[in-house]
Design a protein around this motif. Structure first.
Motif, mmCIF file in Angstrom:
data_model
loop_
_atom_site.group_PDB
_atom_site.id
_atom_site.type_symbol
_atom_site.label_atom_id
_atom_site.label_comp_id
_atom_site.label_asym_id
_atom_site.label_seq_id
_atom_site.Cartn_x
_atom_site.Cartn_y
_atom_site.Cartn_z
ATOM 1 N N VAL B 33 70.843 67.359 25.976
ATOM 2 C CA VAL B 33 69.780 66.654 25.259
ATOM 3 C C VAL B 33 68.562 66.537 26.176
ATOM 4 N N THR B 34 67.435 67.003 25.686
ATOM 5 C CA THR B 34 66.179 66.841 26.421
ATOM 6 C C THR B 34 65.268 65.943 25.591
ATOM 7 N N VAL B 35 64.810 64.888 26.217
ATOM 8 C CA VAL B 35 63.984 63.906 25.519
ATOM 9 C C VAL B 35 62.526 64.167 25.871
ATOM 10 N N LEU B 36 61.730 64.435 24.846
ATOM 11 C CA LEU B 36 60.308 64.720 25.051
ATOM 12 C C LEU B 36 59.481 63.734 24.244
ATOM 13 N N VAL B 37 58.270 63.502 24.725
ATOM 14 C CA VAL B 37 57.289 62.758 23.943
ATOM 15 C C VAL B 37 56.080 63.657 23.768
ATOM 16 N N ALA B 38 55.770 63.927 22.511
ATOM 17 C CA ALA B 38 54.582 64.728 22.204
ATOM 18 C C ALA B 38 53.439 63.786 21.877
ATOM 19 N N SER B 39 52.297 64.082 22.413
ATOM 20 C CA SER B 39 51.168 63.169 22.246
ATOM 21 C C SER B 39 49.937 63.924 21.750
ATOM 22 N N PRO B 40 49.165 63.285 20.870
ATOM 23 C CA PRO B 40 47.919 63.917 20.424
ATOM 24 C C PRO B 40 46.809 63.790 21.460
ATOM 25 N N ASP B 41 47.049 62.985 22.462
ATOM 26 C CA ASP B 41 46.041 62.795 23.519
ATOM 27 C C ASP B 41 46.432 63.594 24.758
ATOM 28 N N VAL B 120 73.757 66.343 9.676
ATOM 29 C CA VAL B 120 74.948 67.068 10.135
ATOM 30 C C VAL B 120 74.546 68.525 10.346
ATOM 31 N N LEU B 121 74.732 68.986 11.566
ATOM 32 C CA LEU B 121 74.261 70.316 11.953
ATOM 33 C C LEU B 121 75.440 71.202 12.322
ATOM 34 N N SER B 122 75.411 72.394 11.794
ATOM 35 C CA SER B 122 76.384 73.408 12.206
ATOM 36 C C SER B 122 75.656 74.347 13.162
ATOM 37 N N ILE B 123 76.038 74.301 14.404
ATOM 38 C CA ILE B 123 75.302 75.033 15.446
ATOM 39 C C ILE B 123 76.176 76.147 15.984
ATOM 40 N N LEU B 131 64.930 67.747 17.073
ATOM 41 C CA LEU B 131 64.899 66.578 16.187
ATOM 42 C C LEU B 131 63.676 65.771 16.572
ATOM 43 N N GLY B 132 62.797 65.548 15.637
ATOM 44 C CA GLY B 132 61.578 64.833 16.015
ATOM 45 C C GLY B 132 61.000 64.006 14.898
ATOM 46 N N GLY B 133 59.972 63.273 15.252
ATOM 47 C CA GLY B 133 59.240 62.502 14.257
ATOM 48 C C GLY B 133 59.153 61.018 14.512
ATOM 49 N N PRO B 134 60.184 60.377 15.078
ATOM 50 C CA PRO B 134 60.070 58.935 15.321
ATOM 51 C C PRO B 134 58.893 58.628 16.245
ATOM 52 N N THR B 135 58.129 57.642 15.860
ATOM 53 C CA THR B 135 56.910 57.355 16.628
ATOM 54 C C THR B 135 57.223 56.494 17.840
ATOM 55 N N VAL B 136 56.539 56.819 18.908
ATOM 56 C CA VAL B 136 56.573 55.990 20.117
ATOM 57 C C VAL B 136 55.121 55.763 20.528
ATOM 58 N N GLU B 137 54.952 55.000 21.575
ATOM 59 C CA GLU B 137 53.588 54.697 22.001
ATOM 60 C C GLU B 137 52.877 56.002 22.388
ATOM 61 N N ASN B 138 51.757 56.228 21.809
ATOM 62 C CA ASN B 138 50.926 57.408 22.078
ATOM 63 C C ASN B 138 51.607 58.723 21.751
ATOM 64 N N GLY B 139 52.433 58.719 20.732
ATOM 65 C CA GLY B 139 53.002 60.003 20.375
ATOM 66 C C GLY B 139 54.247 59.909 19.516
ATOM 67 N N VAL B 140 54.965 60.984 19.513
ATOM 68 C CA VAL B 140 56.219 61.035 18.752
ATOM 69 C C VAL B 140 57.343 61.519 19.662
ATOM 70 N N LEU B 141 58.521 61.122 19.271
ATOM 71 C CA LEU B 141 59.718 61.484 20.039
ATOM 72 C C LEU B 141 60.259 62.823 19.537
ATOM 73 N N ILE B 142 60.580 63.689 20.471
ATOM 74 C CA ILE B 142 61.226 64.963 20.118
ATOM 75 C C ILE B 142 62.471 65.112 20.993
ATOM 76 N N LEU B 143 63.583 65.338 20.344
ATOM 77 C CA LEU B 143 64.836 65.588 21.075
ATOM 78 C C LEU B 143 65.219 67.051 20.903
ATOM 79 N N VAL B 144 65.529 67.673 22.011
ATOM 80 C CA VAL B 144 65.991 69.058 21.966
ATOM 81 C C VAL B 144 67.506 69.040 22.211
ATOM 82 N N LEU B 145 68.251 69.465 21.215
ATOM 83 C CA LEU B 145 69.710 69.508 21.338
ATOM 84 C C LEU B 145 70.140 70.963 21.524
ATOM 85 N N GLU B 146 70.862 71.206 22.587
ATOM 86 C CA GLU B 146 71.299 72.567 22.882
ATOM 87 C C GLU B 146 72.814 72.614 22.998
ATOM 88 N N SER B 147 73.382 73.560 22.312
ATOM 89 C CA SER B 147 74.808 73.842 22.454
ATOM 90 C C SER B 147 74.928 75.201 23.116
#
Lengths: 144, 149
Positions: B33-41, B120-123, B131-147
């Motif tokens: 799992v890689t946790v990223l924050v994408a920001s418009p700024d 539910v994901l079949s990978i 997986l992304g979209g939840p808002t955080v301060e100054n951006g949105v949360l993006i999770l990268v799930l790798e199998s």
């Protein structure tokens, strides 16, 4: 030859013949076989004493190991879907995968979205091919 | 015939020692799992893995990405794992099925008892899901799930 000795030999032969007849009587033969069966039967080592008991012990150890070592949820039902609290927005918008020019032919989708829902807004799923690997994006648009 | 009990016992025990961990491993799966924050700024790409940069540019339109965390989550069948994410979000992962080349995983992003996304994901390995979209301060949360294999 001594007549006394000859008579003694005859007596012994007669006695042996008598004994032989006695021994060969069916009832005596049965009693003898029964006696030997009862008192001189060779002891058989029970199979469990040298093979199955340790095997079962090892199997028991393995079973205990299996129960203790393996995940506790092994025998639990697979579906552990979270309980839904409150009305959920299940207005998922599933987009068709974006087809790119020169997209390589792949043996099947790398990721399939079997189910998706959200309690806070609508969702979207799309795929793009990156370096011949389809990358799936699941996106939620929270309301407010 | 000599008593073979010790040999058989040791043999079975040895088989158990070697076989069961493999069986257990066969029922486990690890998801990176890689946790990223994408920001418009801004215009920074603060990522450990440069390979993500090109993917992110292709997939999203944010000018700035920041990697917050990265970790492996060991999953066992039907056992839910929960990890904390920034700003009160939680990620719940549940391995529902595992085959040789494919895993079925339930992934939930939750905050304050509300599921932001429940999927539910079949990978098929190797497979990547964003997986992304939840808002955080100054951006949105993006999770990268790798199998991975």
């Amino acid at each position: 030859m001594n007549p006394e000795s000859d008579q003694e030999e005859k007596a012994i032969a007669l006695y042996r013949q008598y004994l032989q007849q006695e021994v060969e009587r069916p009832q005596v033969a049965r009693d003898k076989a029964e006696f030997l069966e009862t008192h001189f039967k060779p002891k058989r080592r029970p199979v469990t004493s040298f093979l199955w008991a340790p095997s079962l012990a090892a199997a028991a150890i393995a079973a205990v190991w299996l129960i203790v070592g393996l995940p506790t949820g092994m025998h639990q039902p697979v579906d552990v879907t979270l309980p839904q609290t409150g009305p959920a927005y299940v207005t998922s918008t599933t987009a068709e995968p974006i087809q790119e020019a020169m997209m390589p032919v792949l043996p099947g989708p790398s990721v399939e979205v079997k189910r998706i829902s959200s309690q806070v807004g609508s969702t979207m799923v799309y795929q793009r091919v990156y370096q011949e690997i389809p990358v799936t994006v699941v996106w939620v648009f929270p309301k407010g | 015939m000599k008593n073979k009990a010790p040999i058989i016992t040791i043999l079975l025990f040895t088989l158990s020692v070697f076989f069961l961990p493999h069986l257990k491993a066969a029922m486990e799966e690890k998801i990176l799992v890689t946790v990223l924050v994408a920001s418009p700024d801004g215009s920074d790409y603060d990522l450990d893995n440069d390979a993500f940069r090109d993917q992110l540019i292709q997939l999203f339109s944010y000018p700035s990405y920041r990697q917050i965390d990265q970790f492996w989550i060991p999953l066992e069948r039907a056992k839910r794992e929960a990890v904390s994410l920034p700003e009160g979000y939680d990620l719940l992962l549940n391995l529902q099925e595992k085959e040789k080349e494919r895993v079925l995983v339930q992934a939930v992003i939750r905050k304050n008892s509300q599921s932001y996304v429940d999927t539910v994901l079949s990978i098929r390995k190797p497979g990547v899901v964003f997986l992304g979209g939840p808002t955080v301060e100054n951006g949105v949360l993006i999770l990268v799930l790798e199998s991975r294999n």
